[in-house]
Design an enzyme around this catalytic site. Structure first.
Site, PDB file in Angstrom:
ATOM      1  N   GLY A   1      51.155  30.165  42.253  1.00 52.39           N
ATOM      2  CA  GLY A   1      51.515  30.282  43.657  1.00 52.39           C
ATOM      3  C   GLY A   1      50.520  31.232  44.303  1.00 52.39           C
ATOM      4  O   GLY A   1      50.328  32.358  43.835  1.00 52.39           O
ATOM      5  N   ALA A   2      49.883  30.753  45.365  1.00 47.79           N
ATOM      6  CA  ALA A   2      48.768  31.506  45.945  1.00 47.79           C
ATOM      7  C   ALA A   2      49.114  32.972  46.255  1.00 47.79           C
ATOM      8  O   ALA A   2      48.385  33.882  45.822  1.00 47.79           O
ATOM      9  CB  ALA A   2      48.265  30.774  47.190  1.00 47.79           C
TER      10      ALA A   2
ATOM     11  N   ARG B   1      41.181  30.674  38.403  1.00 49.71           N
ATOM     12  CA  ARG B   1      41.647  29.564  39.257  1.00 49.71           C
ATOM     13  C   ARG B   1      40.708  29.462  40.456  1.00 49.71           C
ATOM     14  O   ARG B   1      40.801  30.285  41.373  1.00 49.71           O
ATOM     15  CB  ARG B   1      43.080  29.815  39.775  1.00 49.71           C
ATOM     16  CG  ARG B   1      44.156  30.069  38.742  1.00 49.71           C
ATOM     17  CD  ARG B   1      44.620  28.838  37.969  1.00 49.71           C
ATOM     18  NE  ARG B   1      44.950  27.674  38.753  1.00 49.71           N
ATOM     19  CZ  ARG B   1      46.133  27.421  39.304  1.00 49.71           C
ATOM     20  NH1 ARG B   1      47.114  28.269  39.173  1.00 49.71           N
ATOM     21  NH2 ARG B   1      46.353  26.312  39.982  1.00 49.71           N
TER      22      ARG B   1
ATOM     23  N   GLN C   1      56.674  21.705  38.975  1.00 53.20           N
ATOM     24  CA  GLN C   1      57.098  22.965  39.600  1.00 53.20           C
ATOM     25  C   GLN C   1      58.217  22.749  40.621  1.00 53.20           C
ATOM     26  O   GLN C   1      59.024  23.640  40.857  1.00 53.20           O
ATOM     27  CB  GLN C   1      55.919  23.660  40.300  1.00 53.20           C
ATOM     28  CG  GLN C   1      54.821  24.152  39.371  1.00 53.20           C
ATOM     29  CD  GLN C   1      53.711  23.133  39.235  1.00 53.20           C
ATOM     30  OE1 GLN C   1      53.932  21.938  39.382  1.00 53.20           O
ATOM     31  NE2 GLN C   1      52.515  23.608  38.939  1.00 53.20           N
TER      32      GLN C   1
ATOM     33  N   ASP D   1      47.171  26.508  49.390  1.00 52.71           N
ATOM     34  CA  ASP D   1      46.328  27.332  48.523  1.00 52.71           C
ATOM     35  C   ASP D   1      45.088  27.824  49.246  1.00 52.71           C
ATOM     36  O   ASP D   1      44.553  28.884  48.934  1.00 52.71           O
ATOM     37  CB  ASP D   1      45.954  26.575  47.253  1.00 52.71           C
ATOM     38  CG  ASP D   1      47.145  26.487  46.319  1.00 52.71           C
ATOM     39  OD1 ASP D   1      48.011  25.627  46.550  1.00 52.71           O
ATOM     40  OD2 ASP D   1      47.246  27.320  45.402  1.00 52.71           O
TER      41      ASP D   1
ATOM     42  N   ASN E   1      46.290  22.090  48.893  1.00 52.27           N
ATOM     43  CA  ASN E   1      47.578  22.462  48.311  1.00 52.27           C
ATOM     44  C   ASN E   1      47.776  21.590  47.067  1.00 52.27           C
ATOM     45  O   ASN E   1      46.983  20.711  46.764  1.00 52.27           O
ATOM     46  CB  ASN E   1      48.705  22.264  49.338  1.00 52.27           C
ATOM     47  CG  ASN E   1      50.017  22.873  48.888  1.00 52.27           C
ATOM     48  OD1 ASN E   1      50.051  24.009  48.413  1.00 52.27           O
ATOM     49  ND2 ASN E   1      51.098  22.140  49.003  1.00 52.27           N
ATOM     50  N   LYS E   2      48.846  21.859  46.356  1.00 53.47           N
ATOM     51  CA  LYS E   2      49.147  21.172  45.095  1.00 53.47           C
ATOM     52  C   LYS E   2      48.982  19.660  45.221  1.00 53.47           C
ATOM     53  O   LYS E   2      49.362  19.072  46.225  1.00 53.47           O
ATOM     54  CB  LYS E   2      50.594  21.503  44.709  1.00 53.47           C
ATOM     55  CG  LYS E   2      51.096  20.873  43.432  1.00 53.47           C
ATOM     56  CD  LYS E   2      50.259  21.164  42.222  1.00 53.47           C
ATOM     57  CE  LYS E   2      50.060  22.639  41.981  1.00 53.47           C
ATOM     58  NZ  LYS E   2      48.983  22.904  40.992  1.00 53.47           N
TER      59      LYS E   2
END
Lengths: 362, 362
Positions: B52-53, B113, B219, B260, B270-271
């Protein structure tokens, strides 16, 4: 081009029983189940040991033969086999009694999966046969056997015709995205959407397949990828959520999926996730095709609103191979199919060619 | 409204070590890891034990404090804790030597990451502190501790402000669709997109959450659903492929997801699966919001093309908890993020309110 004799049947009538590959175990294990009762056949259909609309049609037809074997069992023998029928030892039973057994079995089989039209189509086709006048039970059983085998053979031939027509849409070097399982395992032995890829590869074109994994039951990851691997066709599996990412990078030439039921106007019910795929394909201008035998077209319904959508058990989403992935206090929604609206579909690849709706009553 | 003191931190600096919940084990097991080396912290980040950012930003800041503890360990003691800092026993080391350790740790942490901007943002913010002139190492360490705690506290306060602004967009009875995990576990303790739901519920509105399961690492199913369950908010998990089916039936009021990295023009990484969701939401006219602290905005890049996308291991797609789901001969593609184009986003819910791009250099 392959011949029907080269095709390994996904489901067979063998010495009075139905034999099928347990598709829930692939790709980890290849196991053939021998099924001797209608109850167990229905269990196999409900648990998706056998699935795919065209294969279910054949399962429905063989299921009625199985009902006869079960109701009047023969010690050390059988009546029906893919190679032939031997009804000399069938007991002296009234035609009406056999019809009653067939009616009950047909109802039970059709109720296992409400969305796929092929189950009721095949059972209905068998009923059209056994509803006729016969001089005796033996003649009726012979005709029923012939009809079931015809349903199988026509399916394989239809698949190969779908493959030939669809292959003309593919160019050498294309990247084809698929959803769920649409190869030989979903049919009697060659496939619909994936059969198009097989036919193109058979015609000498290099094709790479992007196989959506297709949650919750992963038929794309497990079965389409396995069928590609078996035939040496390069395949990359992706999560269903990665579809837009891959398409946005221009990596997909076209999408070809199967169908569980097609309405007169072209609205198409297929495995959950198909509608996502069609909307994303439209967004990026990627052609989206349905490949299905014309028996999948339900000309009795005007549009997708009339197609019942099976809601399957929450546990399919909440667990994976026995591992819980969702907290116990949460619910899950698990529609097994969605309906892709006609406007998102570039064409319907059938055994008669690439066609467009409306599909009017014949 | 909740107070910052009521929030249970997702990641803590506790007696010289970093403590965090191992999120890969939820919802099955709740285990707190005590991490005493930068290597193990990087392992936890790479394996998504913490993710999670915004939470990664705090992990990056605490990671630098950890590097100091590791390089100059104190027998039976520590320098840093969330409650305070004690550097009296810190050895007589040159400021430059400490900076070298911090530089090396910062580089190692940031490289774990590549997509999330918050890691490099937080490490950069710490570096801006330790690059200053100090009369001695002790003063520098005190300032670094203060900065790390500030990054944590500001994050929680920002999340709560995001929640307040976002909650105004929600009506009583709304059905909110979420993707991945965007609650307290993804941040320092309250959440971004799911924090909006928490704030709306805190303000007395009834909200039902549709949580996308978010393959490959689930998630959404595991963590967003767990956080809703913990707070008694009704939640239904769905497979990523079922998004269009649910939206087509008018069952979704709006979509709120995290981010993100956000480019100047509003393109948002994002994811994986977010872009699918945004395209489908647009197709059905469902508003699609990003909820993220303004630290997620990277004003140095013009658009999404400049955002590096992490490609993670094929095994995440090919296996699930040790069970192989893809045949060995098949490949898998596994982009961890996608970039949603600015035109698909109705608004950006930040701690400053709901804003619109362009996000120009300040």
């Amino acid at each position: 081009m392959e011949d029907i004799k080269d095709i390994l049947p996904t489901i067979r009538m063998l010495q009075g029983a139905v034999e099928l590959i347990d598709q829930t175990l692939l790709p980890g294990e290849y196991r053939v189940l021998r099924i001797e009762t209608v109850d167990l056949l229905c269990e196999a259909i409900a648990k998706l040991r056998i699935r795919g609309a065209p294969a279910l049609g054949v399962a429905g037809a063989y299921g009625l033969l199985l009902a006869v074997e079960e109701a009047w069992p023969q010690e050390n023998g059988y009546y029906f086999d893919m190679e032939g029928v031997t009804v000399e030892k069938f007991p002296d039973v009234d035609v009406t009694a056999v019809r009653e057994v067939l009616d009950a079995a047909g109802k039970q089989i059709v109720s296992t999966r409400p969305t796929a039209v092929n189950l009721s189509w095949a059972v209905g086709r068998m009923k059209d046969v056994y509803a006729q006048d016969f001089p005796g039970t033996n003649k009726m059983l012979e005709r029923l056997h012939k009809e079931a085998i015809a349903i199988y053979e026509e399916d394989v031939e239809m698949c190969m015709a779908i493959g030939r027509h669809g292959a003309e849409l593919l160019k050498d070097g294309d990247n084809v995205m698929t959803h769920c399982n649409t190869g030989g395992l979903a049919t009697s032995g060659f496939g619909t959407a994936l059969g198009v890829v097989f036919a193109a590869v058979g015609a000498g074109k290099k094709i790479h397949v992007y196989a959506d994994e297709t949650r919750p039951l992963l038929q794309g990851a497990r079965l389409n990828a396995w069928e590609c691997e078996q035939r040496g066709i390069p395949v990359s599996v992706l999560c269903d959520g990665a579809v837009a990412s891959i398409m946005s990078r221009g990596m997909v030439s076209c999408v070809i999926v199967g169908a569980d039921r097609i309405a007169s106007n072209g609205d198409t019910a297929n495995k959950i996730g198909t509608l996502n795929l069609a909307i994303v394909a439209r967004h990026y201008g990627v052609p989206f095709y349905i490949a299905a035998p014309s028996s999948t077209i339900d000309r009795s319904i005007p549009d997708g609103d009339a197609i019942p959508i099976e809601e399957r058990a929450e546990e399919e989403v909440k667990q994976f191979k026995g591992v819980t992935t969702v907290p116990t206090g949460a619910r899950a929604v698990n529609p097994a199919f969605d309906v892709t609206t006609r406007d998102l579909i570039a064409g319907f690849i059938t055994e008669e060619g690439v066609v467009q709706p409306p599909f009017l009553p014949e």
